[in-house]
Write a protein that holds these residues in place. Structure first.
Motif, PDB file in Angstrom:
ATOM      1  N   VAL A 135       0.844  -1.185   0.061  1.00  0.00           N
ATOM      2  CA  VAL A 135       0.053   0.071   0.106  1.00  0.00           C
ATOM      3  C   VAL A 135       0.951   1.125  -0.161  1.00  0.00           C
ATOM      4  CG1 VAL A 135      -0.413   0.234   2.456  1.00  0.00           C
ATOM      5  CG2 VAL A 135      -2.024   1.147   0.938  1.00  0.00           C
ATOM      6  N   LEU A 136       2.107   1.446   0.826  1.00  0.00           N
ATOM      7  CA  LEU A 136       2.753   2.501   0.850  1.00  0.00           C
ATOM      8  C   LEU A 136       3.479   2.847  -0.377  1.00  0.00           C
ATOM      9  CD1 LEU A 136       3.801   2.567   4.679  1.00  0.00           C
ATOM     10  CD2 LEU A 136       2.167   3.716   3.410  1.00  0.00           C
ATOM     11  N   ARG A 137       4.034   1.883  -0.862  1.00  0.00           N
ATOM     12  CA  ARG A 137       4.556   1.759  -2.341  1.00  0.00           C
ATOM     13  C   ARG A 137       3.740   2.139  -3.479  1.00  0.00           C
ATOM     14  NH1 ARG A 137       9.181  -2.997  -2.081  1.00  0.00           N
ATOM     15  NH2 ARG A 137       9.937  -2.240  -0.083  1.00  0.00           N
ATOM     16  N   ARG A 138       2.345   1.742  -3.514  1.00  0.00           N
ATOM     17  CA  ARG A 138       1.541   2.219  -4.497  1.00  0.00           C
ATOM     18  C   ARG A 138       1.311   3.702  -4.409  1.00  0.00           C
ATOM     19  NH1 ARG A 138       2.635   0.247  -8.489  1.00  0.00           N
ATOM     20  NH2 ARG A 138       0.811   0.451  -9.166  1.00  0.00           N
ATOM     21  N   GLY A 193       3.246   5.878  -2.722  1.00  0.00           N
ATOM     22  CA  GLY A 193       4.190   6.604  -3.270  1.00  0.00           C
ATOM     23  C   GLY A 193       4.494   6.607  -4.803  1.00  0.00           C
ATOM     24  N   THR A 194       4.005   5.661  -5.691  1.00  0.00           N
ATOM     25  CA  THR A 194       3.916   5.827  -7.152  1.00  0.00           C
ATOM     26  C   THR A 194       2.850   6.872  -7.365  1.00  0.00           C
ATOM     27  OG1 THR A 194       4.798   3.381  -6.874  1.00  0.00           O
ATOM     28  CG2 THR A 194       3.446   4.408  -9.035  1.00  0.00           C
ATOM     29  N   ILE A 195       1.756   6.726  -6.675  1.00  0.00           N
ATOM     30  CA  ILE A 195       0.593   7.964  -7.176  1.00  0.00           C
ATOM     31  C   ILE A 195       1.170   9.003  -6.860  1.00  0.00           C
ATOM     32  CG2 ILE A 195      -1.515   8.726  -6.563  1.00  0.00           C
ATOM     33  CD1 ILE A 195      -2.287   5.737  -5.798  1.00  0.00           C
ATOM     34  N   SER A 196       1.810   9.341  -5.904  1.00  0.00           N
ATOM     35  CA  SER A 196       2.535  10.595  -5.498  1.00  0.00           C
ATOM     36  C   SER A 196       3.542  11.001  -6.512  1.00  0.00           C
ATOM     37  CB  SER A 196       2.971  10.631  -3.928  1.00  0.00           C
ATOM     38  OG  SER A 196       3.669  11.717  -3.442  1.00  0.00           O
ATOM     39  N   ARG A 197       4.469  10.207  -6.686  1.00  0.00           N
ATOM     40  CA  ARG A 197       5.452  10.673  -7.814  1.00  0.00           C
ATOM     41  C   ARG A 197       4.946  11.055  -8.898  1.00  0.00           C
ATOM     42  NH1 ARG A 197       7.793   6.750  -4.733  1.00  0.00           N
ATOM     43  NH2 ARG A 197       7.319   5.123  -6.220  1.00  0.00           N
ATOM     44  N   ILE A 198       3.847  10.083  -9.552  1.00  0.00           N
ATOM     45  CA  ILE A 198       3.150  10.409 -11.038  1.00  0.00           C
ATOM     46  C   ILE A 198       2.430  11.580 -10.832  1.00  0.00           C
ATOM     47  CG2 ILE A 198       1.417   9.694 -12.387  1.00  0.00           C
ATOM     48  CD1 ILE A 198       1.983   6.735 -11.736  1.00  0.00           C
TER      49      ILE A 198
END
Length: 150
Positions: free
Chosen positions: A15-18, A20-25
């Protein structure tokens, strides 16, 4: 792409990696979109919060954005120089400054919110209204849990 479970056996879930991915995108898209306004990495969030809270002080802005005080100070100096923010001495406390958006900031604000709404629509593509509400509620709870952990 599916995750290889054997690599991440110790991690309970992704969940935190996903997130993080959303945040970076979102950060990447925003930085590209707002470059035309000479807003650098993440500065648009400072502009939006000042537009939404005219007269806010540095400490309040720091708290709302959950960043460190030095980051807020540096960004506000740059935004003031770029013509997005006006700093006025707080009438009640001369050591404190109240921050106000300029007309330039208010124009950019409209475009930032428009872009954020597009990104929200893309994120929630295919979600029912109930799923959208549930996702937001779960994220709010996660934020609150982490804030209590700090």
């Amino acid at each position: 792409q599916p995750f290889r479970k054997e690599i991440f056996m110790l991690l309970k879930n992704f969940v935190l990696r996903r997130i993080g991915t959303i945040s970076r995108i979102v950060a990447y898209i925003s930085n590209v979109k707002f470059k035309e306004f000479a807003l650098q990495n993440g500065q648009h969030i400072f502009v939006t919060r000042i537009c939404e809270n005219p007269g806010i002080n540095l400490a309040q802005l720091t708290q709302i954005l959950d960043v460190d005080k030095s980051t807020t100070t540096k960004v506000i100096q740059k935004l003031e120089k770029a013509g997005y923010v006006i700093k006025k001495h707080n009438e009640n406390n001369k050591k404190s400054f109240a921050l106000f958006p300029t007309e330039k900031a208010k124009e950019v604000y409209k475009k930032v919110i428009e872009e954020e709404n597009k990104q929200i629509d893309i994120c929630f593509n295919g979600f029912t209204e109930e799923e959208k509400k549930a996702a937001v509620a779960y994220l709010e709870r996660m934020c609150k849990n982490l804030e209590n952990y700090k």
